[in-house]
Enzyme design. Structure first.
Site, short mmCIF file in Angstrom:
data_model
loop_
_atom_site.label_atom_id
_atom_site.label_comp_id
_atom_site.label_asym_id
_atom_site.label_seq_id
_atom_site.Cartn_x
_atom_site.Cartn_y
_atom_site.Cartn_z
N TYR A 142 0.83 -1.21 0.00
CA TYR A 142 0.00 0.00 0.00
C TYR A 142 0.86 1.26 0.00
CZ TYR A 142 -4.00 -3.02 1.10
OH TYR A 142 -4.96 -4.00 1.06
N LYS A 191 3.36 -15.36 2.55
CA LYS A 191 3.30 -16.12 1.31
C LYS A 191 4.75 -16.43 0.93
CE LYS A 191 0.95 -17.82 -2.17
NZ LYS A 191 0.19 -19.05 -2.02
N ASP A 223 -3.03 -18.27 1.89
CA ASP A 223 -4.18 -18.96 1.27
C ASP A 223 -4.74 -20.02 2.23
OD1 ASP A 223 -1.66 -20.03 0.86
OD2 ASP A 223 -2.07 -20.82 -1.13
N ASP A 247 -5.40 -6.72 5.87
CA ASP A 247 -6.60 -6.03 5.40
C ASP A 247 -7.66 -7.05 5.02
OD1 ASP A 247 -8.29 -4.10 4.47
OD2 ASP A 247 -7.09 -3.52 2.73
N ASP A 251 -11.08 -8.64 7.48
CA ASP A 251 -12.48 -8.54 7.03
C ASP A 251 -13.14 -9.91 7.05
OD1 ASP A 251 -12.36 -5.83 6.70
OD2 ASP A 251 -13.04 -5.84 4.61
#
Ligand code: NAD
Length: 357
Positions: A142, A191, A223, A247, A251
């Site tokens: 970001y 990852k 994942d 992020d 959620d």
């Protein structure tokens, strides 16, 4: 004790829910003999309307001069046509950066009274879950290099994920310290099978885990973590991860608790000044209708008392008032089951919580 709080009400339901949290904080101050002063500043779409930009310098100065910051939410369709660097949401990245807030704490707890609101099956929920997601907030993709360039198939856009050892260590420490006050388990999510930045993340976390022998450490690919959260959420205590993975996973974790309107968050840095906000957005579809669930913002206020002001008993009192009101069956529309009767408005829910306090 006396504390000054900057209020960033923002857009949509922001003003309604921040007013609710202020009412609860004022009641708490009166009950425990403290004085909280509140000063509002503009952020997001309302700041664009007034000043042309989403994060005016007075807002940054006001927040830096306060003991802590309470934020509602920003954004809405009215500002969808703004250019990318002047969108309301851009102010969130800007204020976090200006205040040096690199740690985001997002609790995702299933309230026993709201068990039926979770989309997960009863056998998956098991004994329930209480997860603390520790998300890195000021680094990663970001904030990395971005732009357009000529690529193999013509013009392409790119963003860059980069993490330094220093950034990984400081968010790692926040996670291990948090775990020490909870069930002493940390799962770091990355990852590392694909990304170089994740390989450094994993190596650094492994080294750091050696300094916290009391904490049980594990790591997981992102994942798999996305699957495990809906397969067996009870396995997690503290999750620590990068900005983008955090992020997305936070959620997902909020969704399995049943309502986005219930979940608070804290953003912290090196000082005691933090920024506290609900995890949901500005809910333009219900703005101005007195329908919003104020609990996420009220619980964000409780986190402020605990993490910025060291007022744990006061934070406990707010959290337990919320528990009592929910256990008594009071609900706003978003957490109302099909047979639960008439929903409370935002102000009625606030009054119930204040009554219990
Ligand atoms: P949202 O969280 O605003 O709303 C999603 C759904 O949840 C809506 O149906 C909404 O009515 C409901 N909801 C959210 N909070 C609620 C509450 N407290 N009580 C009852 N119902 C609630 O997400 P969205 O619709 O994707 O985004 C709307 C706007 O908010 C966009 O402009 C987005 O960019 C912005 N946004 C801001 C923040 C922030 O300020 N931190 C975070 C996310 C989204």
């Amino acid at each position: 004790m006396e504390f000054s709080i900057a209020l960033l009400k923002g857009d949509g339901i922001g003003p309604e829910i921040v007013d609710s949290a202020v009412a609860v904080l004022e009641k708490t101050a009166a009950k425990f003999g403290h004085r909280f002063s509140f000063t509002p500043y503009l952020i997001g779409g309302c700041a664009i309307d007034e000043t042309g930009i989403p994060l005016p310098p007075e807002t940054i100065e006001g927040c830096l001069a306060s003991d802590s910051v309470l934020l509602g939410a920003v954004g809405g369709p009215k500002w969808d046509d703004q250019p990318g660097n002047n969108r309301p949401e851009k102010a969130l990245l800007g204020i976090r950066s200006a205040l040096g807030l690199y740690t985001n704490l997002r609790p995702a707890k299933l309230y026993p009274a709201l068990r039926s609101a979770s989309p997960l099956k009863d056998e998956v929920i098991g004994k329930g879950f209480d997860i603390m997601i520790v998300r890195e907030l000021t680094g990663g993709i970001y904030f990395g290099d971005r732009g357009y360039r000529e690529g193999r198939y013509g013009q392409e856009a790119f963003d860059t994920e980069a993490y330094s050892v220093t950034e990984i260590e400081r968010i790692g420490r926040a996670a291990f310290e948090s775990a020490m006050k909870r069930s002493r388990r940390v799962c770091s999510i990355d990852k590392a099978n694909v990304l170089e930045s994740s390989r450094l993340w994993r190596k650094t976390m492994h080294e750091l885990s050696g300094k916290y022998p009391e904490v049980q450490y594990s790591d997981m690919f992102v994942d798999n973590a996305a699957m495990q959260l809906v397969r067996d959420p009870g396995q997690f205590d503290v999750i620590v991860t990068s900005n983008m993975f955090g992020d997305i996973l936070s959620d997902e974790a909020s969704q399995i608790t049943g309502s986005i309107g219930m979940l608070a968050s804290a953003s912290l840095g090196e000082t005691t000044r933090g920024m506290y906000e609900p995890i949901h957005g500005s809910a333009p579809d219900i703005a101005g209708q007195n329908k919003a669930n104020p609990i996420a913002t009220i619980l964000s206020g409780a986190m402020m008392l605990r993490y910025s002001f060291g007022l744990s008993a006061e934070a406990d009192a707010i959290e337990s008032a919320v528990d009592t009101v929910l256990s008594a069956g009071w609900r706003t529309a978003d957490i109302l089951g099909s047979t639960d009767g008439t929903p409370l408005t935002c102000t009625e829910m606030t009054e119930k919580i204040i009554e219990v306090l």
